[in-house]
Design an enzyme around this catalytic site. Structure first.
Site, PDB file in Angstrom:
ATOM      1  N   PHE A  25      49.258  47.750  78.732  1.00 48.04           N
ATOM      2  CA  PHE A  25      50.220  48.189  77.716  1.00 48.04           C
ATOM      3  C   PHE A  25      51.613  47.713  78.094  1.00 48.04           C
ATOM      4  O   PHE A  25      51.932  47.622  79.274  1.00 48.04           O
ATOM      5  CB  PHE A  25      50.233  49.724  77.618  1.00 48.04           C
ATOM      6  CG  PHE A  25      49.365  50.270  76.532  1.00 48.04           C
ATOM      7  CD1 PHE A  25      49.905  50.647  75.318  1.00 48.04           C
ATOM      8  CD2 PHE A  25      48.007  50.402  76.735  1.00 48.04           C
ATOM      9  CE1 PHE A  25      49.100  51.161  74.311  1.00 48.04           C
ATOM     10  CE2 PHE A  25      47.188  50.919  75.743  1.00 48.04           C
ATOM     11  CZ  PHE A  25      47.741  51.286  74.522  1.00 48.04           C
ATOM     12  N   GLU A  55      44.749  54.806  83.028  1.00 48.03           N
ATOM     13  CA  GLU A  55      43.608  54.258  83.763  1.00 48.03           C
ATOM     14  C   GLU A  55      43.989  53.699  85.140  1.00 48.03           C
ATOM     15  O   GLU A  55      43.123  53.381  85.950  1.00 48.03           O
ATOM     16  CB  GLU A  55      42.929  53.166  82.942  1.00 48.03           C
ATOM     17  CG  GLU A  55      42.214  53.682  81.698  1.00 48.03           C
ATOM     18  CD  GLU A  55      43.163  54.060  80.558  1.00 48.03           C
ATOM     19  OE1 GLU A  55      42.882  55.062  79.878  1.00 48.03           O
ATOM     20  OE2 GLU A  55      44.185  53.365  80.349  1.00 48.03           O
ATOM     21  N   THR A  91      55.307  61.781  70.231  1.00 52.07           N
ATOM     22  CA  THR A  91      54.515  62.953  70.636  1.00 52.07           C
ATOM     23  C   THR A  91      54.678  63.170  72.138  1.00 52.07           C
ATOM     24  O   THR A  91      55.325  62.389  72.830  1.00 52.07           O
ATOM     25  CB  THR A  91      53.016  62.729  70.327  1.00 52.07           C
ATOM     26  OG1 THR A  91      52.510  61.715  71.200  1.00 52.07           O
ATOM     27  CG2 THR A  91      52.802  62.330  68.881  1.00 52.07           C
ATOM     28  N   HIS A 139      52.348  62.809  74.270  1.00 62.94           N
ATOM     29  CA  HIS A 139      51.363  61.993  74.988  1.00 62.94           C
ATOM     30  C   HIS A 139      51.998  61.268  76.171  1.00 62.94           C
ATOM     31  O   HIS A 139      51.421  61.219  77.269  1.00 62.94           O
ATOM     32  CB  HIS A 139      50.714  60.988  74.034  1.00 62.94           C
ATOM     33  CG  HIS A 139      49.670  60.137  74.676  1.00 62.94           C
ATOM     34  ND1 HIS A 139      48.440  60.646  75.059  1.00 62.94           N
ATOM     35  CD2 HIS A 139      49.661  58.830  75.010  1.00 62.94           C
ATOM     36  CE1 HIS A 139      47.727  59.688  75.610  1.00 62.94           C
ATOM     37  NE2 HIS A 139      48.445  58.573  75.596  1.00 62.94           N
ATOM     38  N   ASN A 163      53.533  54.519  93.458  1.00 61.13           N
ATOM     39  CA  ASN A 163      53.522  54.837  92.035  1.00 61.13           C
ATOM     40  C   ASN A 163      54.564  53.949  91.352  1.00 61.13           C
ATOM     41  O   ASN A 163      55.742  54.268  91.316  1.00 61.13           O
ATOM     42  CB  ASN A 163      53.824  56.314  91.792  1.00 61.13           C
ATOM     43  CG  ASN A 163      53.794  56.684  90.332  1.00 61.13           C
ATOM     44  OD1 ASN A 163      53.758  55.831  89.451  1.00 61.13           O
ATOM     45  ND2 ASN A 163      53.833  57.968  90.062  1.00 61.13           N
ATOM     46  N   ARG A 180      64.784  48.091  83.773  1.00 61.56           N
ATOM     47  CA  ARG A 180      64.152  48.472  85.037  1.00 61.56           C
ATOM     48  C   ARG A 180      63.078  47.493  85.506  1.00 61.56           C
ATOM     49  O   ARG A 180      62.596  47.593  86.614  1.00 61.56           O
ATOM     50  CB  ARG A 180      63.574  49.880  84.906  1.00 61.56           C
ATOM     51  CG  ARG A 180      64.661  50.915  84.949  1.00 61.56           C
ATOM     52  CD  ARG A 180      64.299  52.215  84.268  1.00 61.56           C
ATOM     53  NE  ARG A 180      65.383  53.189  84.369  1.00 61.56           N
ATOM     54  CZ  ARG A 180      66.483  53.161  83.642  1.00 61.56           C
ATOM     55  NH1 ARG A 180      66.671  52.214  82.753  1.00 61.56           N
ATOM     56  NH2 ARG A 180      67.430  54.074  83.803  1.00 61.56           N
TER      57      ARG A 180
END
Length: 163
Positions: A25, A61, A89, A91, A116, A130
């Site tokens: 994504f 994922e 939203t 999400h 991370n 970023r």
């Protein structure tokens, strides 16, 4: 997001191996993260054959991919890369929190450092800043991975020698 980062001493990465998991994504931003992370690893002497990159659909994922790589025992450090953009939203918040928690759980359970590298941004402009702009998170993720790989090698090796 803080622009105050630690200073890193140069590290010879020639003896380290890294597993990298990338979300597909937001590909422009994620590719920049990957490129800058790999650039730092290579500049530090990490051999190309000691870097494995796998792709997963999204940031949700990434922890599964990191679990697979960390559980293999082949890597000194794993790096999860993704970019989450706020939508209309909650999400975005759910994925950000669950991915962060899962990545930390893998690191602690597998005793393999996990970086991370999931960038969370409110706007596409923040994400670009970023990943491709003045705030180079990919470079920072590479630096952190090198330091953590060095710590793992030192402490895991020390523990194994004492056994």
């Amino acid at each position: 997001m803080s622009t105050y980062k630690p200073e890193y001493d140069p590290i010879d990465g020639s003896s380290f191996s890294f597993g990298v998991v990338c979300s597909r994504f937001n590909p422009e931003a994620v590719e920049a993260l990957l490129e800058n992370t790999l650039k730092k690893l290579r500049e530090s002497g990490v051999h190309e054959e000691n870097i494995s990159v796998i792709r997963v659909p999204g940031s949700n994922e990434v922890p599964w991919g990191i679990q697979v790589l960390a559980g293999s025992g082949e890597f000194d450090c794993c790096i999860g890369l993704g970019v989450l953009l706020r939508g209309g939203t909650v999400h975005f918040e759910v994925v950000a929190q669950s991915a962060s928690d899962a990545l930390q759980m893998v690191a602690l359970n597998e005793l393999v450092p996990v970086i991370n590298g999931i960038v969370v941004a409110d706007t596409p402009e923040q994400a670009i800043e970023r990943t491709q702009g003045e705030i180079n998170r990919g470079l920072e993720f590479g630096e952190a991975a090198l330091e953590m790989a060095q710590l793992k090698k030192h402490y895991i090796s020390t523990d194994e020698q004492d056994s």
